[in-house]
Design an enzyme around this catalytic site. Structure first.
Site, mmCIF file in Angstrom:
data_model
loop_
_atom_site.group_PDB
_atom_site.id
_atom_site.type_symbol
_atom_site.label_atom_id
_atom_site.label_comp_id
_atom_site.label_asym_id
_atom_site.label_seq_id
_atom_site.Cartn_x
_atom_site.Cartn_y
_atom_site.Cartn_z
ATOM 1 N N LYS A 1 6.159 7.215 9.343
ATOM 2 C CA LYS A 1 5.675 7.599 10.669
ATOM 3 C C LYS A 1 6.634 7.142 11.785
ATOM 4 O O LYS A 1 7.545 6.341 11.541
ATOM 5 C CB LYS A 1 4.273 7.015 10.872
ATOM 6 C CG LYS A 1 3.205 7.605 9.924
ATOM 7 C CD LYS A 1 1.857 6.939 10.196
ATOM 8 C CE LYS A 1 0.755 7.452 9.304
ATOM 9 N NZ LYS A 1 -0.538 6.739 9.568
ATOM 10 N N THR B 1 -5.617 1.237 4.807
ATOM 11 C CA THR B 1 -5.406 1.892 6.106
ATOM 12 C C THR B 1 -5.272 0.871 7.237
ATOM 13 O O THR B 1 -4.411 1.001 8.105
ATOM 14 C CB THR B 1 -6.586 2.846 6.399
ATOM 15 O OG1 THR B 1 -6.706 3.766 5.304
ATOM 16 C CG2 THR B 1 -6.382 3.607 7.694
ATOM 17 N N GLU C 1 -1.016 19.107 1.574
ATOM 18 C CA GLU C 1 -0.035 18.471 2.462
ATOM 19 C C GLU C 1 1.404 18.768 2.052
ATOM 20 O O GLU C 1 2.269 18.972 2.910
ATOM 21 C CB GLU C 1 -0.282 16.954 2.499
ATOM 22 C CG GLU C 1 -1.592 16.602 3.192
ATOM 23 C CD GLU C 1 -1.918 15.116 3.177
ATOM 24 O OE1 GLU C 1 -2.893 14.725 3.824
ATOM 25 O OE2 GLU C 1 -1.192 14.335 2.506
ATOM 26 N N ASN D 1 0.312 2.043 11.583
ATOM 27 C CA ASN D 1 0.347 1.560 10.196
ATOM 28 C C ASN D 1 1.489 2.146 9.352
ATOM 29 O O ASN D 1 1.462 2.104 8.129
ATOM 30 C CB ASN D 1 -1.022 1.712 9.521
ATOM 31 C CG ASN D 1 -1.449 3.161 9.366
ATOM 32 O OD1 ASN D 1 -0.696 4.071 9.688
ATOM 33 N ND2 ASN D 1 -2.651 3.366 8.855
ATOM 34 N N TYR E 1 -3.985 16.496 10.159
ATOM 35 C CA TYR E 1 -5.081 15.552 10.393
ATOM 36 C C TYR E 1 -6.402 16.257 10.724
ATOM 37 O O TYR E 1 -7.275 15.653 11.350
ATOM 38 C CB TYR E 1 -4.704 14.577 11.510
ATOM 39 C CG TYR E 1 -3.791 13.441 11.053
ATOM 40 C CD1 TYR E 1 -4.115 12.652 9.947
ATOM 41 C CD2 TYR E 1 -2.626 13.128 11.749
ATOM 42 C CE1 TYR E 1 -3.294 11.604 9.540
ATOM 43 C CE2 TYR E 1 -1.799 12.082 11.344
ATOM 44 C CZ TYR E 1 -2.149 11.312 10.234
ATOM 45 O OH TYR E 1 -1.341 10.269 9.841
ATOM 46 N N ARG F 1 2.053 -1.927 4.359
ATOM 47 C CA ARG F 1 1.283 -2.148 5.590
ATOM 48 C C ARG F 1 1.007 -3.629 5.832
ATOM 49 O O ARG F 1 1.006 -4.078 6.978
ATOM 50 C CB ARG F 1 -0.006 -1.334 5.548
ATOM 51 C CG ARG F 1 0.227 0.163 5.809
ATOM 52 C CD ARG F 1 -0.950 0.995 5.407
ATOM 53 N NE ARG F 1 -0.864 2.382 5.862
ATOM 54 C CZ ARG F 1 -1.686 3.341 5.448
ATOM 55 N NH1 ARG F 1 -2.646 3.074 4.579
ATOM 56 N NH2 ARG F 1 -1.544 4.578 5.899
ATOM 57 N N ARG G 1 -0.551 5.210 -2.730
ATOM 58 C CA ARG G 1 -1.577 4.624 -1.844
ATOM 59 C C ARG G 1 -1.622 3.099 -1.998
ATOM 60 O O ARG G 1 -1.756 2.367 -1.028
ATOM 61 C CB ARG G 1 -2.964 5.213 -2.151
ATOM 62 C CG ARG G 1 -3.112 6.691 -1.838
ATOM 63 C CD ARG G 1 -3.376 6.985 -0.390
ATOM 64 N NE ARG G 1 -4.661 6.508 0.079
ATOM 65 C CZ ARG G 1 -5.143 6.780 1.296
ATOM 66 N NH1 ARG G 1 -4.436 7.526 2.144
ATOM 67 N NH2 ARG G 1 -6.295 6.306 1.683
ATOM 68 N N PHE H 1 -10.487 8.386 17.630
ATOM 69 C CA PHE H 1 -9.067 8.052 17.570
ATOM 70 C C PHE H 1 -8.172 9.278 17.416
ATOM 71 O O PHE H 1 -6.942 9.155 17.431
ATOM 72 C CB PHE H 1 -8.789 7.049 16.435
ATOM 73 C CG PHE H 1 -9.135 7.541 15.051
ATOM 74 C CD1 PHE H 1 -8.257 8.322 14.320
ATOM 75 C CD2 PHE H 1 -10.357 7.205 14.470
ATOM 76 C CE1 PHE H 1 -8.569 8.771 13.044
ATOM 77 C CE2 PHE H 1 -10.686 7.651 13.180
ATOM 78 C CZ PHE H 1 -9.787 8.432 12.477
ATOM 79 N N HIS I 1 2.106 7.283 5.757
ATOM 80 C CA HIS I 1 0.989 8.105 5.287
ATOM 81 C C HIS I 1 1.209 8.434 3.822
ATOM 82 O O HIS I 1 2.333 8.687 3.408
ATOM 83 C CB HIS I 1 0.922 9.419 6.085
ATOM 84 C CG HIS I 1 0.017 10.436 5.450
ATOM 85 N ND1 HIS I 1 -1.335 10.449 5.685
ATOM 86 C CD2 HIS I 1 0.266 11.433 4.552
ATOM 87 C CE1 HIS I 1 -1.891 11.436 4.966
ATOM 88 N NE2 HIS I 1 -0.938 12.044 4.274
HETATM 89 P P1 DAT Z 1 -4.952 6.790 5.667
HETATM 90 O O1 DAT Z 1 -3.772 6.977 6.582
HETATM 91 O O2 DAT Z 1 -4.910 5.445 4.992
HETATM 92 O O3 DAT Z 1 -5.164 7.928 4.715
HETATM 93 P P2 DAT Z 1 -7.187 7.872 7.174
HETATM 94 O O4 DAT Z 1 -6.904 9.188 6.526
HETATM 95 O O5 DAT Z 1 -8.590 7.373 7.135
HETATM 96 O O6 DAT Z 1 -6.245 6.723 6.606
HETATM 97 O O7 DAT Z 1 -6.774 7.956 8.720
HETATM 98 C C1 DAT Z 1 -5.575 8.604 9.092
HETATM 99 C C2 DAT Z 1 -4.887 7.756 10.134
HETATM 100 O O8 DAT Z 1 -5.694 7.722 11.308
HETATM 101 C C3 DAT Z 1 -4.700 6.298 9.728
HETATM 102 O O9 DAT Z 1 -3.514 6.089 9.007
HETATM 103 C C4 DAT Z 1 -4.661 5.628 11.057
HETATM 104 C C5 DAT Z 1 -5.609 6.446 11.913
HETATM 105 N N1 DAT Z 1 -6.949 5.850 11.937
HETATM 106 C C6 DAT Z 1 -7.882 5.904 10.956
HETATM 107 N N2 DAT Z 1 -8.999 5.256 11.312
HETATM 108 C C7 DAT Z 1 -8.768 4.784 12.554
HETATM 109 C C8 DAT Z 1 -9.519 4.025 13.487
HETATM 110 N N3 DAT Z 1 -10.767 3.608 13.207
HETATM 111 N N4 DAT Z 1 -8.935 3.714 14.672
HETATM 112 C C9 DAT Z 1 -7.687 4.117 14.959
HETATM 113 N N5 DAT Z 1 -6.920 4.831 14.136
HETATM 114 C C10 DAT Z 1 -7.443 5.165 12.943
HETATM 115 MG MG MG Z 2 -5.761 9.869 4.945
#
Ligand code: DAT
Ligand code: MG
Length: 149
Positions: free
Chosen positions: A9, A91, A126, A112, A49, A102, A85, A57, A115
């Protein structure tokens, strides 16, 4: 063999962590079958996304992922999706296991660094979203027999 999408990222690119992150995934034994530097535009970010649309968020997430270049890669290996992962860590960096990317380099969920696709359907979606078929190389690696039983 599974294929999975990794995004290094904008924060990781800005912080000079491209090499560190690729190195950790590469030395694990995963095979790189696609790799490029790109800038994600808003339309692509929203598609990638889409499952998070409507969450509080979401706007910040779109701003962040489009804010600077990223490196996208496709990695191949047995159980590549789960292995990636677990190599990335949880996350929320505060909850990520020590030794994960991370945990070792990040502090906040909104920064973080990386991805990784979270399942077979997501991975297929994806990979196709970010790479044309012609950009993905199926190649045989001479070390495969020392990595896969
Ligand atoms: P991951 O990236 O581990 O697959 P995710 O798909 O739940 O996690 O979320 C995508 C991204 O969105 C994550 O890397 C960071 C952001 N994100 C997720 N939950 C969040 C939150 N509660 N507050 C802020 N950013 C968040
Ligand atoms: Mg995800």
């Amino acid at each position: 063999m599974e294929r999975t999408l990794v995004i290094i990222k904008p924060d990781a690119v800005q912080r000079g962590l491209i090499g560190e992150i690729i190195s950790r995934l590469e030395r694990r034994g995963l095979k790189i079958v696609g790799l490029k530097l790109m800038q994600i535009d808003e339309a692509l970010a929203r598609r990638h996304y889409a499952v998070h649309e409507g969450k509080p968020f979401f706007p910040g997430l779109i701003r962040y992922i489009t804010s600077a270049p990223v490196v996208v890669m496709v990695l191949e290996g047995r159980e590549a999706i789960e292995i990636v992962r677990r190599t990335l860590g949880a996350t929320r960096p505060a909850e990520a296991a020590p030794g994960t990317i991370r945990a070792d380099f990040a502090l906040e969920v909104g920064r973080n660094l990386v991805h990784g696709s979270d399942g077979p359907e997501t991975a297929a979606f994806e990979v196709a979203l970010f790479f044309d078929q012609a950009e993905l190389i199926s190649w045989s690696r001479d070390t495969d027999r020392w990595i896969f039983e």
